[in-house]
Design an enzyme around this catalytic site. Sequence first.
Site, PDB file in Angstrom:
ATOM      1  N   GLN A  92       0.810  -1.210   0.000  1.00  0.00           N
ATOM      2  CA  GLN A  92       0.000   0.000   0.000  1.00  0.00           C
ATOM      3  C   GLN A  92       0.849   1.268   0.000  1.00  0.00           C
ATOM      4  OE1 GLN A  92      -2.444  -0.436   3.500  1.00  0.00           O
ATOM      5  NE2 GLN A  92      -3.589  -2.169   2.665  1.00  0.00           N
ATOM      6  N   HIS A 154      -0.842   0.030   5.810  1.00  0.00           N
ATOM      7  CA  HIS A 154      -1.220   1.047   6.800  1.00  0.00           C
ATOM      8  C   HIS A 154      -0.164   2.146   6.957  1.00  0.00           C
ATOM      9  CE1 HIS A 154      -4.225  -1.903   8.951  1.00  0.00           C
ATOM     10  NE2 HIS A 154      -4.365  -1.866   7.630  1.00  0.00           N
TER      11      HIS A 154
END
Length: 381
Positions: A92, A154
């Site tokens: 991510q 995250h």
Amino acid sequence: MAILRFQVGLIFGVFFLLASMCPATAETVTSQKHRFRVVTVVEGLEHPWGLTFLPDGGMLVTERPGRLRLIREGSLDPQPVEGLPAIAAKGQGGLLDVALHPDFAQNKLVYVSYAAAGEGGIGTEVARGRLIGHRLEEVQTIFRLQPKSDRGIHFGSRLVFDRAGYLFITLGDRGEMARAQQGDDHAGSVIRLHDDGRVPADNPFKSLSGWKPEIYSIGHRNVQGAALHPQTGELWAHEHGPQGGDEINIIRAGNNYGWPVITYGVNYGLGTRIGMGTHQEGMIQPLHTWVPTSIAPSGMTFYEGDRFVRWRGDLFVGALREQMLVRLRFDGTRVVEEEHLLKEALGRIRDVRSGPDGYLYLLTDHRKGALVRLEPLGGEE
């Protein structure tokens, strides 16, 4: 016959050329307050993540693999902006948000958040540089999340300047939930800095032994949307819950927002409780939650333009998992309306911005993502 085929081919060629020059539009959308259309401004963006508007009418868009792109007069400049710091595009992570200094018109300072490699792995960093033509000059890193780790999830990370000129950086717990409650760890917190990276004297934990002085609030899972409230000037943010439990909060100095001690979400695939449940003394309750299903919120803005007069003051949130745009109306801090727009019409919505021209702009998070604009239909403005 050959001449006829040539003429037909020429007609179709001209048609497709004109079609490619005109913005693509979706079908008319009728919502509770407005009728509007979706206009594609730019296509072919690779996992776009963040968007900001330049004073001259242009825009800057980040692409997660590590490119900063210029859009001018509705066209994507083929030459990416040069001079970015080294970016670690993993999971991510990658190039994330972009923001302009409040005095950009004078100092040309652009801020970017991104994942970067270093001792211990990778982590969220923030750098700034002066935008000169197609290049960032005098680039300097003003924040590094510590400690880094090898996890690929995250990272946060939105960048918001408040009215006093302080820079807020939203972070994630890096997939290691206990870190969000540790004062000596940046993960799972919201950071507050001066524009040059210095720590403000009144940051809530600056004088506490064992605490990172940059921390403004703790107990966050993964904050990917933040915006200033148009009346109060306070920072509002949303964050991803686990399975269920996405939240909207008002971010205030020294607050603990609970993750992972309290949450309205549950363990993936098991449905079992995380931590102590939903309440704990000294930990803040969210203004709004999405349960039992997560929408996976990303990007948010308060609409204050003049194009959609019946949306003025409403909060708009993008959704990745549910592939929609959420409109929320608040009475103070209480949600009184929730409307789901464009469900599965555009795919994953990564960012939502209220443009200086009064339109709403969305980024879609795909390998061939797009920048789109919501426009009211005739008679709606």
